[in-house]
Design a protein around this motif. Structure first.
Motif, PDB file in Angstrom:
ATOM      1  N   LYS A  28      -8.691   4.455   3.100  1.00 40.13           N
ATOM      2  CA  LYS A  28      -9.523   5.088   4.127  1.00 40.13           C
ATOM      3  C   LYS A  28      -9.570   4.292   5.429  1.00 40.13           C
ATOM      4  O   LYS A  28      -9.984   4.815   6.453  1.00 40.13           O
ATOM      5  CB  LYS A  28     -10.933   5.307   3.604  1.00 40.13           C
ATOM      6  N   LYS A  29      -9.131   3.021   5.386  1.00 40.55           N
ATOM      7  CA  LYS A  29      -9.237   2.182   6.575  1.00 40.55           C
ATOM      8  C   LYS A  29      -7.893   1.652   7.061  1.00 40.55           C
ATOM      9  O   LYS A  29      -7.843   0.973   8.087  1.00 40.55           O
ATOM     10  CB  LYS A  29     -10.159   0.995   6.288  1.00 40.55           C
ATOM     11  N   VAL A  30      -6.821   1.929   6.347  1.00 45.49           N
ATOM     12  CA  VAL A  30      -5.526   1.352   6.691  1.00 45.49           C
ATOM     13  C   VAL A  30      -4.993   1.939   8.004  1.00 45.49           C
ATOM     14  O   VAL A  30      -5.216   3.101   8.313  1.00 45.49           O
ATOM     15  CB  VAL A  30      -4.505   1.537   5.547  1.00 45.49           C
ATOM     16  N   THR A  31      -4.329   1.094   8.763  1.00 47.62           N
ATOM     17  CA  THR A  31      -3.688   1.537   9.998  1.00 47.62           C
ATOM     18  C   THR A  31      -2.179   1.415   9.818  1.00 47.62           C
ATOM     19  O   THR A  31      -1.694   0.738   8.904  1.00 47.62           O
ATOM     20  CB  THR A  31      -4.115   0.654  11.187  1.00 47.62           C
ATOM     21  N   ALA A  32      -1.438   2.037  10.707  1.00 51.68           N
ATOM     22  CA  ALA A  32       0.019   1.935  10.663  1.00 51.68           C
ATOM     23  C   ALA A  32       0.454   0.478  10.809  1.00 51.68           C
ATOM     24  O   ALA A  32       1.369   0.017  10.116  1.00 51.68           O
ATOM     25  CB  ALA A  32       0.642   2.801  11.746  1.00 51.68           C
ATOM     26  N   ALA A  33      -0.208  -0.243  11.683  1.00 52.75           N
ATOM     27  CA  ALA A  33       0.140  -1.649  11.893  1.00 52.75           C
ATOM     28  C   ALA A  33      -0.133  -2.480  10.639  1.00 52.75           C
ATOM     29  O   ALA A  33       0.675  -3.334  10.268  1.00 52.75           O
ATOM     30  CB  ALA A  33      -0.640  -2.212  13.079  1.00 52.75           C
ATOM     31  N   ALA A  34      -1.249  -2.241   9.980  1.00 53.62           N
ATOM     32  CA  ALA A  34      -1.573  -2.981   8.763  1.00 53.62           C
ATOM     33  C   ALA A  34      -0.595  -2.651   7.647  1.00 53.62           C
ATOM     34  O   ALA A  34      -0.173  -3.534   6.893  1.00 53.62           O
ATOM     35  CB  ALA A  34      -3.009  -2.672   8.321  1.00 53.62           C
ATOM     36  N   LEU A  35      -0.213  -1.383   7.547  1.00 54.68           N
ATOM     37  CA  LEU A  35       0.766  -0.980   6.544  1.00 54.68           C
ATOM     38  C   LEU A  35       2.112  -1.634   6.813  1.00 54.68           C
ATOM     39  O   LEU A  35       2.747  -2.171   5.901  1.00 54.68           O
ATOM     40  CB  LEU A  35       0.904   0.543   6.517  1.00 54.68           C
ATOM     41  N   ALA A  36       2.550  -1.615   8.059  1.00 56.09           N
ATOM     42  CA  ALA A  36       3.821  -2.247   8.424  1.00 56.09           C
ATOM     43  C   ALA A  36       3.785  -3.740   8.109  1.00 56.09           C
ATOM     44  O   ALA A  36       4.751  -4.297   7.574  1.00 56.09           O
ATOM     45  CB  ALA A  36       4.121  -2.018   9.899  1.00 56.09           C
ATOM     46  N   LYS A  37       2.672  -4.382   8.398  1.00 54.33           N
ATOM     47  CA  LYS A  37       2.538  -5.815   8.117  1.00 54.33           C
ATOM     48  C   LYS A  37       2.587  -6.072   6.609  1.00 54.33           C
ATOM     49  O   LYS A  37       3.231  -7.013   6.147  1.00 54.33           O
ATOM     50  CB  LYS A  37       1.229  -6.355   8.704  1.00 54.33           C
TER      51      LYS A  37
END
Length: 72
Positions: free
Chosen positions: A24-33
């Motif tokens: 519910k809180k993940v961002t594209a940047a966090a996923l990529a990281k």
């Protein structure tokens, strides 16, 4: 705890994954990281190879067939 988070934590505890990302809180940047962290981790790569070898040695498909045949 939802099922995906549970399994993410199981994989992390086995050294097969990085930190779980809350859906519910993940961002594209966090996923990529997170993806980059896993891909760059020699430890996770080595653990995954070892887990793969153990699973292959167990011949799970043959065991599943055996258990199913015992039911009929």
């Amino acid at each position: 705890m939802d099922e995906q988070l549970f399994w993410a934590r199981q994989l992390q505890s086995l050294g097969l994954a990085g930190n779980p990302l809350p859906a519910k809180k993940v961002t594209a940047a966090a996923l990529a990281k997170g993806i980059r962290t896993v891909l760059d981790s020699k430890t996770i790569r080595d653990n995954a190879k070892q887990a793969s070898q153990l699973m292959q040695a167990n011949d799970g498909i043959a065991r599943a067939v055996q258990l199913l045949e015992m039911q009929f």
